[in-house]
Design a protein around this motif. Structure first.
Motif, short mmCIF file in Angstrom:
data_model
loop_
_atom_site.label_atom_id
_atom_site.label_comp_id
_atom_site.label_asym_id
_atom_site.label_seq_id
_atom_site.Cartn_x
_atom_site.Cartn_y
_atom_site.Cartn_z
N LEU A 131 -10.58 -16.81 -59.24
CA LEU A 131 -9.94 -16.45 -57.97
C LEU A 131 -10.46 -15.13 -57.43
O LEU A 131 -10.70 -14.98 -56.23
CB LEU A 131 -8.42 -16.38 -58.15
N LEU A 132 -10.62 -14.16 -58.30
CA LEU A 132 -11.10 -12.86 -57.85
C LEU A 132 -12.49 -12.98 -57.25
O LEU A 132 -12.76 -12.45 -56.15
CB LEU A 132 -11.11 -11.87 -59.02
N ARG A 133 -13.37 -13.69 -57.93
CA ARG A 133 -14.74 -13.84 -57.42
C ARG A 133 -14.73 -14.61 -56.10
O ARG A 133 -15.42 -14.24 -55.15
CB ARG A 133 -15.59 -14.57 -58.46
N ARG B 113 -13.40 -12.41 -53.25
CA ARG B 113 -14.34 -11.34 -52.91
C ARG B 113 -15.50 -11.89 -52.08
O ARG B 113 -15.89 -11.29 -51.06
CB ARG B 113 -14.86 -10.69 -54.20
N LEU B 114 -16.04 -13.04 -52.51
CA LEU B 114 -17.18 -13.62 -51.80
C LEU B 114 -16.75 -14.16 -50.43
O LEU B 114 -17.51 -14.05 -49.45
CB LEU B 114 -17.81 -14.73 -52.63
N GLU C 289 -19.01 -3.06 -55.24
CA GLU C 289 -18.90 -1.64 -54.90
C GLU C 289 -17.93 -1.43 -53.74
O GLU C 289 -17.12 -0.50 -53.75
CB GLU C 289 -20.29 -1.08 -54.54
N THR C 290 -18.00 -2.31 -52.74
CA THR C 290 -17.11 -2.18 -51.59
C THR C 290 -15.66 -2.43 -52.00
O THR C 290 -14.74 -1.70 -51.60
CB THR C 290 -17.50 -3.17 -50.48
N LEU C 291 -15.44 -3.46 -52.82
CA LEU C 291 -14.09 -3.74 -53.30
C LEU C 291 -13.57 -2.59 -54.15
O LEU C 291 -12.38 -2.26 -54.11
CB LEU C 291 -14.08 -5.04 -54.09
N SER C 292 -14.46 -1.97 -54.90
CA SER C 292 -14.08 -0.82 -55.72
C SER C 292 -13.58 0.33 -54.84
O SER C 292 -12.56 0.95 -55.12
CB SER C 292 -15.26 -0.35 -56.58
N LEU D 193 -7.99 -6.95 -51.08
CA LEU D 193 -8.49 -8.24 -50.57
C LEU D 193 -7.63 -8.77 -49.42
O LEU D 193 -7.94 -9.82 -48.86
CB LEU D 193 -8.50 -9.26 -51.71
N SER D 194 -6.54 -8.04 -49.10
CA SER D 194 -5.61 -8.44 -48.03
C SER D 194 -5.03 -9.82 -48.30
O SER D 194 -4.87 -10.66 -47.39
CB SER D 194 -6.32 -8.43 -46.66
N LEU D 195 -4.69 -10.08 -49.56
CA LEU D 195 -4.08 -11.36 -49.91
C LEU D 195 -2.61 -11.35 -49.51
O LEU D 195 -1.91 -10.37 -49.74
CB LEU D 195 -4.20 -11.60 -51.42
#
Length: 740
Positions: free
Chosen positions: A10-12, A15-16, A23-26, A59-61
């Protein structure tokens, strides 16, 4: 080793889908890109809840996506013990090379681990609790390192009390047994696990850390270990229900320990002593905050501690800056905050409004929260239990500064501005009304009551009621200010060392002016003048306020207020070096008070006249003071008893000064001995010692003089005219030139 999990997938995917690099998510989440990569590869299968929350936010989930993301994290966490995954069970803490301070706390824990009050049937745990981020785990690990005897097995288990689903008692026992037996004894039922735990520790005693416990029930089954075993439990709660436990509550670092750590963690080229001290202050000496700050500074060779301090000074940005990789002060606070029951959480938010002082009382918390005292006390006990508030002696509490900033964030996020203003107004109103009630106890016509209790409350809560008075005036509620100040004023000459009475009476006068209340304005301006004479020793400002008071008193034809204004003008003229004008004002004041039939004022005006005459006619000055003393001694003189005593003390002090001018040193000793017996006020005692010291100098008793003059300075502290201190210091130099 990696494991594909629902969470990693789910995380991957999210993000994609959002076209984000690691790096941006970090950057968005505050979680290190390495930690994100470990989750996506399945290396990290049970991230902490604050990590999951930060990623979901970045991620604005929302809605179903957010629920599914959290469900995947919870499912993996539940499985971490029960499905045979050994990652958590086998996790070992690492020793911290730069462990600093806490020597007293660590030594106490080590001593407790070795304490035995005779034969024990079960292990006796040491419970280490404290504020989130205070370093409980690090202290526990250090204590275990120092205390572990030969032949003991070290065990460590994260009970996942905050930020995840707490392990069940069975999961706790199985996690410990998996480490102790290398997975050979995996009992299926709780009874089997408890028996296996007792048998295993009988064969091999353990030294175990149970980290991040949420409930007593997680700890109790472990107590069945062989009595030789030693247990350290860390928890954000105090866990008072654990039988036979010994408790250690960790406060933030001392400033000395904070500076020691920062000097170790930050390269010398990137720091100065001044920047480190302010950095420690802005981090509230909280170990986690200090570690995060040190990490951010030392990670960039071109960044200095001063650079980071400059950014931290902005309160609204401070918590957001205290993030380094997956370490974040705000998320640690959030995990504890989320665990609070709703009523306790609500009080925690309101405590953010108690900003006037670093400490507060349960009554103040009741006032701002709008609940009964017994209800508020229970809620405060809950905050103490969760480590969010520190209990202090004398029934007071402290909300540490970083936690206050977090409480402010939650308050502003969950309540509209007008509701926050309403609560602030309620607090201010309660504070000034309570101050008025206690202040009225000192009024000449007051009902008295417990004056010591009144004094204690007014001095302890001064930051709150004074801030409340100013805020109420700024809000335009001048009637409330005037009425409250009219009662608080009576405490003014009982506590001159406060140093802000001239400001208090200025606010009082301004509110009276706004209401068109000329009499109260004239009265308050007279008190402004008095406080400049005897609090700030600013005689020019005293004169300005006294003239304003005189103008208004004359306009309304109030002889009493005219008398007080003239008395204050006499004092300002005398201190300014114009005794002739001072004498004229004093005589006019005496006449005004006599016309009004006000004995208190007449006595004060006669003392002012005596002060002037000391410079021009000491004999007449002494006669005036003897007249004042005779009036205060007469039972037919109708004045308040406190005023009678204070007037007598003041007249005796004036007589001693005049006798010094006449070089009647033996008489000075007699008067000052009498003065010392009748007053317990430090300022009067300091004056008595000053006068006696100079008399002893005149008699050649230099050693005795030195002792009196030295003590006079000590008792007066900083609350005395500069010239008063200078003359004493010059006298001490004459007695002993080597002290110059």
């Amino acid at each position: 080793m990696s494991h594909s999990t629902a969470l990693s997938a789910l995380l991957r995917q999210h993000r994609l889908d959002r076209d984000l690099t690691m790096e941006t998510l970090s950057e968005r989440s505050g979680i290190s890109d390495r930690a994100i990569g470990d989750i996506e590869r399945g290396v990290s299968t049970t991230p902490q809840r604050h990590t999951v929350v930060a990623l979901a936010d970045a991620l604005s989930l929302d809605g179903e996506e957010r629920n599914a993301f959290f469900a995947a994290a919870r499912e993996r966490r539940r499985a971490s013990i029960s499905d045979g995954d050994e990652d958590v069970a086998r996790l070992r803490p690492h020793w911290i090379d730069d462990f600093t301070g806490r020597e007293t706390d660590v030594a106490l824990i080590v001593e407790m681990l070795g304490t035995s009050d005779g034969p024990r049937s079960v292990a006796s745990p040491v419970i280490v609790s404290g504020t989130p981020g205070v370093g409980k785990t690090s202290v526990a690990v250090e204590a275990l390192r120092r205390a572990r005897p030969e032949g003991y097995r070290e065990l460590f288990l994260d009970l996942q009390g905050v930020g995840g689903r707490p392990l069940t008692p069975l999961q706790v026992l199985r996690g410990l047994l998996r480490q102790l037996t290398n997975g050979k004894d995996m009992s299926r039922s709780f009874a089997e696990a408890a028996e296996a735990w007792a048998d295993a520790t009988a064969r091999t005693p353990v030294m175990a850390i149970l980290d991040d416990a949420a409930l007593e029930s997680q700890v109790r089954p472990v107590l069945a270990a062989d009595s030789r075993s030693r247990l350290i439990v860390t928890s954000r709660r105090t866990l008072p229900g654990v039988e036979g436990a010994q408790h250690v509550s960790l406060p933030p670092f001392t400033r000395t320990d904070s500076l020691s750590f920062l000097r170790t963690a930050i390269p010398a080229a990137q720091r100065t002593d001044r920047s480190l001290d302010e950095l420690a202050e802005l981090c509230s000496d909280l170990p986690l905050a200090l570690r995060v700050a040190a990490g951010r500074i030392s990670a960039q060779a071109t960044r200095t501690a001063e650079d980071f301090v400059r950014r931290l000074r902005a309160e609204n940005k401070r918590l957001g800056l205290l993030v380094a990789g997956d370490l974040a002060v705000e998320r640690v606070f959030a995990a504890s905050y989320d665990a609070l029951p709703t009523p306790i959480r609500s009080l925690f938010q309101d405590l953010a409004l108690l900003t006037a002082s670093s400490t507060f009382s349960a009554d103040a918390a009741s006032a701002v929260h709008g609940t009964q005292a017994d209800v508020t006390q229970d809620l405060l006990d809950g905050l103490v239990d969760f480590g969010m508030v520190e209990p202090l002696y004398g029934g007071r509490y402290r909300l540490h500064e970083l936690l206050r900033l977090y409480a402010t964030q939650r308050l502003e996020a969950e309540h509209p501005t007008d509701e926050i203003d309403r609560r602030t107004t309620r607090l201010n109103g309660w504070m000034i009304d309570t101050a008025a009630r206690y202040g009225s106890a000192f009024a000449p016509s007051g009902e008295g009551g417990d004056l010591e209790e009144a004094r204690r409350w007014l001095t302890t809560e001064v930051d709150y009621w004074w801030a409340g008075l100013r805020r109420t005036a700024a809000d335009g509620d001048h009637e409330h200010v005037r009425d409250a100040a009219a009662d608080i004023r009576w405490f003014g000459d009982r506590w001159l060392e406060w140093g802000h009475w001239h400001e208090f009476f200025t606010v009082f006068a301004e509110s009276a002016e706004a209401l068109g209340d000329e009499r109260t304005q004239a009265d308050a301006l007279g008190d402004v003048a008095y406080m400049h004479l005897f609090e700030t020793f600013d005689y020019r400002r005293a004169e300005i306020a006294a003239r304003q008071s005189l103008d208004r008193a004359t306009a309304i034809g109030d002889e009493v207020l005219r008398g007080w204004a003239l008395t204050h003008l006499s004092g300002s003229a005398t201190f300014a070096g114009n005794p002739a004008l001072g004498a004229d004002h004093a005589r006019e004041a005496v006449a005004a008070f006599q016309a009004a039939g006000t004995m208190e004022g007449e006595l004060q005006a006669r003392q002012a006249l005596a002060d002037v005459l000391r410079h021009t006619d000491p004999g007449e000055s002494l006669a005036e003071l003897e007249h004042v003393l005779a009036l205060t001694a007469s039972p037919t003189t109708q004045i308040d008893e406190y005023y009678r005593a204070s007037t007598r003390d003041s007249a005796l002090s004036g007589a001693a000064r005049t006798l010094l001018a006449l070089e009647r040193y033996d008489d000075v000793l007699r008067v000052t001995t009498e003065l010392a017996q009748v007053t317990g006020d430090d300022s009067f005692q300091a004056r008595a010692l000053r006068h006696r010291g100079f008399a002893l100098m005149g008699l050649g008793r230099l050693d005795d003089a030195r002792a009196d003059l030295t003590l006079a300075l000590a008792l007066a502290g900083t609350h005395r005219p500069d010239e008063w201190a200078v003359e004493i210091e010059e006298a001490l130099t004459q007695i002993d030139p080597s002290q110059a």
